[in-house]
Write a protein that holds these residues in place. Structure first.
Motif, short mmCIF file in Angstrom:
data_model
loop_
_atom_site.label_atom_id
_atom_site.label_comp_id
_atom_site.label_asym_id
_atom_site.label_seq_id
_atom_site.Cartn_x
_atom_site.Cartn_y
_atom_site.Cartn_z
N UNK A 69 2.37 4.52 -10.66
CA UNK A 69 1.64 4.69 -9.39
C UNK A 69 0.52 3.67 -9.26
N UNK A 70 -0.29 3.51 -10.36
CA UNK A 70 -1.39 2.56 -10.30
C UNK A 70 -0.88 1.14 -10.04
N UNK A 71 0.20 0.77 -10.71
CA UNK A 71 0.74 -0.59 -10.56
C UNK A 71 1.22 -0.84 -9.14
N UNK A 72 1.98 0.13 -8.59
CA UNK A 72 2.52 -0.03 -7.24
C UNK A 72 1.40 -0.10 -6.22
N UNK A 78 0.33 0.08 0.65
CA UNK A 78 0.95 0.88 1.70
C UNK A 78 2.35 1.37 1.35
N UNK A 79 2.82 1.08 0.14
CA UNK A 79 4.16 1.52 -0.26
C UNK A 79 4.11 2.99 -0.68
N UNK A 80 4.91 3.87 -0.08
CA UNK A 80 4.92 5.29 -0.47
C UNK A 80 5.48 5.46 -1.88
N UNK A 81 4.85 6.39 -2.64
CA UNK A 81 5.29 6.70 -4.01
C UNK A 81 5.44 8.22 -4.11
N UNK A 82 6.59 8.68 -4.60
CA UNK A 82 6.87 10.11 -4.80
C UNK A 82 7.13 10.34 -6.28
N UNK A 83 6.47 11.36 -6.84
CA UNK A 83 6.70 11.71 -8.25
C UNK A 83 7.63 12.91 -8.30
#
Length: 515
Positions: A69-72, A78-83
């Motif tokens: 998450x931190x890297x992205x 603005x890129x969505x991240x889902x865990x």
């Protein structure tokens, strides 16, 4: 042209990646997955930047979901991240949300269908953020070019002076036109300012109508002062129409998002209810499967072992001068074991059929049905010299005739069979109405059942006695329970050891559709 959705799937488990991709493919047929299994491929993917969204597990062999998450977010804010994980915790979820995580989905068997919904919601939020950002940039540009209209006016509404921007903002040609049209409603503000303590000033946002009839939003700052010994009102106006329109548009976007969230939530609730029902059905199926497995591994192998043992004895003694009577005894035991295995298989198939067969229901006259059942059992009743007392009339019920015949036949057969040696079986059958149900009673003078076993006897392959004492597969009462439940009823027993048993069946009463 259909836009391709590019998603990074970051997970060590190939099975989880495959399930995730399958669910996403159902919602997004044109999506392009990029599977990430180790650090090098992740670094290459981040460097290339050819993705629109990221789905990551938390516990990775080479990193964690938080590091991903931190890297992205550092390189693509603005890129969505889902865990999507089952190894995280509430603290991890909270930390991830603070760091910009768009959604957190627990990796459970019934939650894979939530991944597409989470992806769609995250993409919608990202699009709304993008549009809001563009609106903010546009608004800031407008504010940088803002023109302020400055004016001074007497309390009676006559303008003393103003700058050109004031006339331009309100679409006026001259100071006299401004005084004549009274667009600012000065009398109202003068009354308000007089009541205020020093400094007598006020700021507000109002909507005006220009001289040409076009509406305009302005920020108005006005103060009550003294000029050349007379009270005057000094003020300025700022055109805020673009900002107001942007705020209205953002509010509408938020309302749209809230509506979509509510719709998605409602869809998920429906899906969760369907999943709960399917899980319940699966649990029942698993119970039946366990029972079948037990039968194959235990009950069915028992007669097969007997057949193998006695067959081996006959084979070993075929050339010896063994007693013919012993050989006949072994053959008879083989035949008996074969019949036992055949009965067990037949009962297994019958129990399985009850779980799958269609179950049309209709009105059934129990008196006529009982005559048919007793006629089928006439030989067995005669051989055991059983006495059967039917207290007429029996009520009518709603059920399936074929299944009900099987159910009642099993109860009567057990009532005749499970009696003490040298005891004449005596059966009593009657019905009673209970609200919207009819209870059919079958009472016997058998050996009885301990209270601790009252529920257990209706399970598959539950035997309270050895096969030699009371032959049977142990499925009869399980067939009774399954058949009654398929007809929308219930079954139970009242019994004590040595005092006989009273089995009961509750079925829906016949409803008269033509009163």
């Amino acid at each position: 042209m259909t836009q391709v959705l590019r998603i990074l799937i970051i997970d060590d488990n190939p099975g989880d990646r495959a399930l995730t991709i399958r669910e996403l493919r159902r919602e997004f047929p044109h999506f392009q997955p990029q599977e990430i299994r180790e650090a090098s491929s992740f670094a290459s993917a981040v460097a290339a930047g050819e993705f629109d969204l990221v789905i990551t597990d938390y516990q990775l062999g080479w990193s964690t979901g938080l590091e991903v998450l931190y890297t992205i977010k550092q390189q693509y804010p603005n890129c969505p991240v889902i865990m999507f994980t089952n190894t995280g915790s509430e603290e991890i979820a909270v930390e991830a949300m603070k760091s910009g995580l768009d959604d957190y989905v627990l990796k459970l068997p019934n939650r894979y269908i939530r991944v597409p919904a989470a992806v769609r919601l995250a993409l919608e939020r990202a699009e709304i953020k993008r549009r809001a950002t563009l609106l903010e940039i546009r608004l800031q540009g407008l504010l940088n070019q803002l023109k302020l209209g400055i004016f001074r006016i007497y309390p009676d509404g006559n303008f003393i002076e103003c700058n050109p921007a004031f006339l331009e903002l309100l679409g006026l040609d001259s100071l006299s036109q401004a005084s004549a049209m009274n667009l600012l409603n000065i009398h109202q503000y003068y009354s308000i300012l007089q009541e205020l303590p020093p400094p007598q000033q006020q700021e507000q946002e109002i909507q005006l109508q220009r001289a040409d009839g076009r509406p305009i939003w302005v920020g108005l700052s006005i103060a009550l002062n003294v000029f050349e010994g007379q009270q005057v009102l000094d003020g300025l106006i700022e055109d805020i129409t673009s900002r107001k329109q942007a705020e209205i548009e953002i509010q509408q976007l938020n309302q749209t998002l809230e509506e979509r969230v509510r719709e998605r939530t409602a869809e998920l609730e429906v899906a969760n209810r369907d999943l709960a029902q399917r899980n319940q059905e699966l649990a029942v199926a698993n119970q039946d499967l366990e029972a079948f497995s037990y039968s194959i591994s235990h009950d069915l192998r028992e007669p097969l072992r007997a057949i193998q043992a006695f067959g081996s004895i006959l084979l070993e003694n075929q050339d010896s001068e063994s007693n013919l009577e012993n050989q006949q005894n072994y053959l008879q035991r083989i035949i008996t074991s074969t019949q036992q295995a055949d009965k067990l298989v037949q009962d297994l198939l019958e129990y399985s059929r009850l779980s799958r067969t269609e179950m049309p229901l209709q009105s059934i006259n129990l008196s006529l049905l009982m005559i048919q059942i007793l006629r089928q059992l006439e030989l067995e009743i005669t051989q055991r010299q059983a006495r059967v007392q039917v207290e007429e009339p029996l009520a009518e019920v709603t059920g399936n005739p074929t299944i009900l015949i099987q159910v009642v036949t099993n109860l009567l057969t057990n009532a005749i069979k499970f009696v003490a040696p040298e005891v004449q079986p005596q059966l009593r059958i009657w019905t009673e109405k209970r609200n919207q149900l009819v209870r059919l009673w079958v009472q016997d003078n058998g050996i009885g059942i301990e209270e601790t076993h009252h529920k257990r006897i209706f399970n598959v392959f539950e035997r309270l006695h050895s096969y030699e004492v009371y032959p049977g597969s142990g499925i009869g009462l399980a067939i009774v329970r399954k058949g009654v439940e398929r007809m929308g009823g219930q079954v139970g027993v009242e019994s004590q050891p040595g005092q006989g048993s009273r089995f009961w069946i509750d079925l829906p009463i016949v409803i008269d559709v033509n009163p």
